[in-house]
Design a protein around this motif. Structure first.
Motif, PDB file in Angstrom:
ATOM      1  N   ALA A 246     -10.880 -10.223 -13.712  1.00  0.00           N
ATOM      2  CA  ALA A 246     -10.599 -10.344 -12.271  1.00  0.00           C
ATOM      3  C   ALA A 246      -9.167 -10.828 -12.033  1.00  0.00           C
ATOM      4  CB  ALA A 246     -11.605 -11.262 -11.587  1.00  0.00           C
ATOM      5  N   LEU A 247      -8.250 -10.292 -12.836  1.00  0.00           N
ATOM      6  CA  LEU A 247      -6.845 -10.671 -12.762  1.00  0.00           C
ATOM      7  C   LEU A 247      -6.037  -9.530 -12.162  1.00  0.00           C
ATOM      8  CD1 LEU A 247      -4.564 -12.685 -13.537  1.00  0.00           C
ATOM      9  CD2 LEU A 247      -4.453 -11.507 -15.756  1.00  0.00           C
ATOM     10  N   PRO A 248      -5.539  -9.681 -10.923  1.00  0.00           N
ATOM     11  CA  PRO A 248      -4.716  -8.627 -10.336  1.00  0.00           C
ATOM     12  C   PRO A 248      -3.447  -8.388 -11.158  1.00  0.00           C
ATOM     13  CG  PRO A 248      -5.483 -10.128  -8.641  1.00  0.00           C
ATOM     14  CD  PRO A 248      -5.812 -10.772  -9.964  1.00  0.00           C
ATOM     15  N   VAL A 249      -2.962  -7.158 -11.135  1.00  0.00           N
ATOM     16  CA  VAL A 249      -1.798  -6.809 -11.941  1.00  0.00           C
ATOM     17  C   VAL A 249      -0.653  -6.331 -11.046  1.00  0.00           C
ATOM     18  CG1 VAL A 249      -3.180  -6.227 -13.965  1.00  0.00           C
ATOM     19  CG2 VAL A 249      -2.569  -4.431 -12.335  1.00  0.00           C
ATOM     20  N   VAL A 250       0.549  -6.652 -11.516  1.00  0.00           N
ATOM     21  CA  VAL A 250       1.780  -6.133 -10.926  1.00  0.00           C
ATOM     22  C   VAL A 250       2.234  -4.975 -11.796  1.00  0.00           C
ATOM     23  CG1 VAL A 250       4.158  -6.656 -10.261  1.00  0.00           C
ATOM     24  CG2 VAL A 250       2.404  -8.442 -10.124  1.00  0.00           C
ATOM     25  N   THR A 251       2.494  -3.849 -11.190  1.00  0.00           N
ATOM     26  CA  THR A 251       3.031  -2.710 -11.929  1.00  0.00           C
ATOM     27  C   THR A 251       4.459  -2.464 -11.462  1.00  0.00           C
ATOM     28  OG1 THR A 251       2.183  -1.122 -10.317  1.00  0.00           O
ATOM     29  CG2 THR A 251       0.758  -1.662 -12.190  1.00  0.00           C
ATOM     30  N   THR A 252       5.197  -1.710 -12.254  1.00  0.00           N
ATOM     31  CA  THR A 252       6.601  -1.456 -11.929  1.00  0.00           C
ATOM     32  C   THR A 252       6.931   0.020 -12.053  1.00  0.00           C
ATOM     33  OG1 THR A 252       7.362  -1.778 -14.220  1.00  0.00           O
ATOM     34  CG2 THR A 252       7.270  -3.728 -12.812  1.00  0.00           C
ATOM     35  N   CYS A 253       7.920   0.427 -11.287  1.00  0.00           N
ATOM     36  CA  CYS A 253       8.524   1.748 -11.453  1.00  0.00           C
ATOM     37  C   CYS A 253       9.930   1.695 -10.894  1.00  0.00           C
ATOM     38  CB  CYS A 253       7.709   2.846 -10.775  1.00  0.00           C
ATOM     39  SG  CYS A 253       7.648   2.730  -8.962  1.00  0.00           S
ATOM     40  N   TYR A 254      10.759   2.599 -11.353  1.00  0.00           N
ATOM     41  CA  TYR A 254      12.102   2.738 -10.807  1.00  0.00           C
ATOM     42  C   TYR A 254      12.073   3.680  -9.610  1.00  0.00           C
ATOM     43  CZ  TYR A 254      14.074   0.557 -14.998  1.00  0.00           C
ATOM     44  OH  TYR A 254      14.402  -0.327 -15.987  1.00  0.00           O
TER      45      TYR A 254
ATOM     46  N   LEU B 279       3.196  -3.702  -6.180  1.00  0.00           N
ATOM     47  CA  LEU B 279       4.026  -2.770  -6.929  1.00  0.00           C
ATOM     48  C   LEU B 279       5.465  -3.249  -6.855  1.00  0.00           C
ATOM     49  CD1 LEU B 279       4.615  -0.053  -8.374  1.00  0.00           C
ATOM     50  CD2 LEU B 279       4.796   0.978  -6.095  1.00  0.00           C
ATOM     51  N   TYR B 280       6.082  -3.440  -8.012  1.00  0.00           N
ATOM     52  CA  TYR B 280       7.483  -3.842  -8.093  1.00  0.00           C
ATOM     53  C   TYR B 280       8.309  -2.565  -8.188  1.00  0.00           C
ATOM     54  CZ  TYR B 280      11.544  -6.597  -9.774  1.00  0.00           C
ATOM     55  OH  TYR B 280      12.774  -7.197  -9.924  1.00  0.00           O
ATOM     56  N   LEU B 281       8.995  -2.244  -7.116  1.00  0.00           N
ATOM     57  CA  LEU B 281       9.869  -1.073  -7.085  1.00  0.00           C
ATOM     58  C   LEU B 281      11.267  -1.525  -7.494  1.00  0.00           C
ATOM     59  CD1 LEU B 281      10.569   1.868  -6.435  1.00  0.00           C
ATOM     60  CD2 LEU B 281      10.833   1.178  -4.034  1.00  0.00           C
ATOM     61  N   VAL B 282      11.700  -1.101  -8.666  1.00  0.00           N
ATOM     62  CA  VAL B 282      13.022  -1.464  -9.174  1.00  0.00           C
ATOM     63  C   VAL B 282      14.043  -0.552  -8.505  1.00  0.00           C
ATOM     64  CG1 VAL B 282      14.449  -1.752 -11.231  1.00  0.00           C
ATOM     65  CG2 VAL B 282      11.974  -2.169 -11.350  1.00  0.00           C
ATOM     66  N   ALA B 283      14.947  -1.168  -7.758  1.00  0.00           N
ATOM     67  CA  ALA B 283      15.819  -0.402  -6.877  1.00  0.00           C
ATOM     68  C   ALA B 283      16.855   0.421  -7.620  1.00  0.00           C
ATOM     69  CB  ALA B 283      16.528  -1.356  -5.907  1.00  0.00           C
TER      70      ALA B 283
ATOM     71  N   ARG C  23       5.864   7.282 -10.702  1.00  0.00           N
ATOM     72  CA  ARG C  23       5.782   6.385  -9.546  1.00  0.00           C
ATOM     73  C   ARG C  23       4.373   6.366  -8.983  1.00  0.00           C
ATOM     74  NH1 ARG C  23      10.645   8.940  -7.465  1.00  0.00           N
ATOM     75  NH2 ARG C  23       9.402   9.656  -5.698  1.00  0.00           N
ATOM     76  N   ALA C  24       3.743   7.523  -8.906  1.00  0.00           N
ATOM     77  CA  ALA C  24       2.389   7.594  -8.358  1.00  0.00           C
ATOM     78  C   ALA C  24       1.410   6.816  -9.226  1.00  0.00           C
ATOM     79  CB  ALA C  24       1.948   9.051  -8.228  1.00  0.00           C
ATOM     80  N   ARG C  25       1.542   6.917 -10.546  1.00  0.00           N
ATOM     81  CA  ARG C  25       0.638   6.206 -11.450  1.00  0.00           C
ATOM     82  C   ARG C  25       0.825   4.693 -11.307  1.00  0.00           C
ATOM     83  NH1 ARG C  25      -1.886   6.674 -16.583  1.00  0.00           N
ATOM     84  NH2 ARG C  25      -3.071   4.739 -16.781  1.00  0.00           N
ATOM     85  N   ALA C  26       2.078   4.248 -11.236  1.00  0.00           N
ATOM     86  CA  ALA C  26       2.331   2.817 -11.070  1.00  0.00           C
ATOM     87  C   ALA C  26       1.739   2.315  -9.757  1.00  0.00           C
ATOM     88  CB  ALA C  26       3.829   2.544 -11.118  1.00  0.00           C
ATOM     89  N   ALA C  27       1.876   3.104  -8.704  1.00  0.00           N
ATOM     90  CA  ALA C  27       1.337   2.705  -7.409  1.00  0.00           C
ATOM     91  C   ALA C  27      -0.185   2.629  -7.445  1.00  0.00           C
ATOM     92  CB  ALA C  27       1.797   3.681  -6.330  1.00  0.00           C
ATOM     93  N   GLN C  28      -0.817   3.596  -8.071  1.00  0.00           N
ATOM     94  CA  GLN C  28      -2.273   3.622  -8.142  1.00  0.00           C
ATOM     95  C   GLN C  28      -2.826   2.446  -8.939  1.00  0.00           C
ATOM     96  OE1 GLN C  28      -2.790   7.475  -9.865  1.00  0.00           O
ATOM     97  NE2 GLN C  28      -2.337   8.560  -7.959  1.00  0.00           N
TER      98      GLN C  28
END
Length: 274
Positions: A155-163, A182-186, A171-176
């Protein structure tokens, strides 16, 4: 084999933002820089100031994605000792019950901190510490499904990343997969560097990511000033993540011998939009 996302807890950042609205604020620091007893008081100050999220890294050496400011910080923390994963989890377990607003997202490097541990036990221990989410740095792609399933079981939420420049499918997989945010690397490069067109130009990318996730979207890399935070808000993202500038503020305060929580409070107020 499909992954099972961890349950999404209460939002890290309040609600979705309309373009131009004030975004939430996340700050990155290395555990152990400052030393953990000082960091304890600093975290309580962040809670008083209403900072939404502390991205707290278990320090690790030689990060290829970090610029010199964060690399120096990690070196200081590692040189002092006492900031290995178990130390940081004990720190989180102590400070997290005292917080009324600020959430803690733990950042841990796979090779240095997690790779030799059983993933089920590791995610369970991180969740038990009170950490609100986990962001794994340099997770091997072949282990992604097992990691997500372990996080879900704990029950641990996760932060995912994409550029912002990642392929559409990436990007779609990271968002899902994001269940904390979601950490969007600028900008593709090292931490501290900013996109040439500015953070506001990410509006289209943010809108596209919205189609794949109900989790908040936070933008980082090159966010260092109030104007940058406002530009992130203009993109429609839910939060701005300040990393190198926050670590540099800690570095300056330590070099100048200033009261660190007080000096860092000034920094927080300087970057938060009125």
């Amino acid at each position: 084999m499909s992954s099972t996302p961890a349950p999404t807890a209460a939002p890290f950042f309040p609600g979705r933002r309309a373009p131009g609205a004030t975004p939430g604020l996340a700050l990155f620091l290395n555990a152990g820089d400052p030393p953990l007893p000082v960091l304890h008081d600093l975290v309580l100050m962040l809670d008083e100031e209403g900072v939404d999220c502390l991205e707290l890294a278990v320090p690790f050496p030689d990060s290829v994605t970090d610029g010199p400011v964060i690399r120096r910080s990690a070196s200081r923390a590692l040189g002092r000792g006492g900031a290995a994963l178990d130390d940081v989890l004990a720190f989180v377990a102590d400070v997290r019950p005292r917080l009324t607003h600020t959430r803690i997202a733990l950042l841990a490097d796979w090779r240095y901190s997690l790779g030799r541990r059983d993933p089920t036990a590791a995610t369970r221990d991180i969740a038990a510490s009170g950490a609100d989410a986990l962001l794994v740095h340099a997770l091997p792609p072949r282990l992604r499904t097992a990691y997500l399933e372990s996080a879900a079981a704990a029950a641990l939420p996760v932060v995912t990343t994409c550029y912002a420049s990642s392929p559409d499918a990436t990007r779609a997989r990271a968002a899902q997969d994001a269940t904390a945010y979601l950490y969007l690397v600028a900008h593709y490069g090292r931490s501290g560097t900013a996109p040439a067109a500015g953070h506001g130009a990410l509006a289209r990318t943010v809108a596209e990511l919205r189609e794949h996730t109900a989790a908040p979207i936070a933008v980082g890399f090159g966010v260092s000033t109030r104007e940058d935070v406002e530009a992130v808000g203009a993109s429609g993202a839910d939060a701005a993540i300040i990393g190198s500038a926050a670590v540099a503020a800690v570095e300056r305060a330590q070099q100048d011998g200033r009261d660190l929580p007080g000096a860092f409070r000034e920094f927080v107020r300087s970057v938060r939009p009125a």
